[in-house]
Design an enzyme around this catalytic site. Sequence first.
Site, PDB file in Angstrom:
ATOM      1  CG  ASN A 208       6.367  65.024 -19.060  1.00 11.24           C
ATOM      2  OD1 ASN A 208       7.087  65.789 -18.652  1.00 11.24           O
ATOM      3  ND2 ASN A 208       5.395  65.955 -19.737  1.00 11.24           N
ATOM      4  CG  ASP A 276       0.704  63.744 -26.748  1.00 14.09           C
ATOM      5  OD1 ASP A 276       0.705  65.115 -26.935  1.00 14.09           O
ATOM      6  OD2 ASP A 276       1.544  63.399 -26.414  1.00 14.09           O
ATOM      7  CE  LYS A 286      -7.139  62.908  -1.780  1.00 14.07           C
ATOM      8  NZ  LYS A 286      -5.895  62.777  -0.534  1.00 14.07           N
TER       9      LYS A 286
END
Length: 397
Positions: A208, A276, A286
């Site tokens: 975030n 969360d 990858k």
Amino acid sequence: MLIDKRILLIIGGGIAAYKSLDLIRRLRERGAWVTPVVTRGGAEFVTPLSISALAGEKVYRDLFDLTDEAEMGHIQLSRSADLVVVAPATADLLAKMAGGHADDLASTLLMATDTPVLLAPAMNVRMWEHPATRRNMAMLRADGVGVVGPNDGDMACGEYGLGRMAEPMEIVSAIEWALSEGPLTGRRVLVTSGPTHEPIDPVRYIANRSSGAQGSAIARALVRMGADVVFVTGPADAPRPDGAHVVEVETASEMLQAVQGVLPVDVAIFAAAVADWRAATRSDSKIKKLAGSIPSMEFAENTDILASVSQMKKDRPRLVIGFAAETDDVIANATAKRERKGCDWIVANDVSPETGIMGGSENAVVLISQESAESWPRMGKDEVAQRLAERIADVLG
């Protein structure tokens, strides 16, 4: 609080030296005695006459002043003060202190003193970030030297970044706390901060936009008030708080582990923006982009750290404070969150993009408790931190 306190103020050679004049004025207003020492470089930015006029004291400049040195004046100067303050503390002065050099009056005073020292660093952002400066600061902190600032902002050289000297009133506050035990002396406080990174594969992760600036500011304010602060942070951009014990983590599960290892504490402040969810299955290699194929991802829920500590049956902190970053119905959503999690306070803010708060230097918060929802005006994150720290001190008595 500063009445009749004696401050030995060393003014280094940087453009921020002009702030030292206001610092002297603020200290004198509060009843402190200021004995000024100016380096050769400092005297290029502010005149000894101006310094002396504000301090009401002689300005000391030269190590080999025969009148003063007949009685080893530099020794007396270094030990007669209650606190030695270096503002601005230039990269050169920091290097001299860390290396134990004593080739002028300022560095000799700093070597000869057994009085606590408080630094207010000021320099170009590249100089502040240079590995040599970082090493020097680490050594000085380990030696028990206090630090206030530096701050982010525009610089005289035209660059922007960390390196601006703390404002005079910030330094005054730091001096006041340095000269007192502080209302939170003996209290152990946990602060979490920053984002968490939840890996998807070796090169991608869920994250975030939290910078960690507010959490870091809170930890600094608590340290200034005498608290023993443990600072658990995810991969944040904000500088780590001086004087706190810093624990670096990456994921939500690592943050939970770190928090559990810190408990018990008197106060727990959960300012971190913990993810969360995480990827239910992390790829060890990858994930390749294949034409016509869009990978799907299954999520797993992370443990709610705030709720788990708030609802502890044994050794629950006396005060548990959560944060709520909202974009809609801030007070309603944050109030519901406080009740759901079981914490004592929620510090809520509106992080809608147009507010510029997430990642910015200011904040506008609502302090929500069981009794009320108190809106605070928009202010700098350091001011929010100081106000919150003062509220905590009031509750703890």
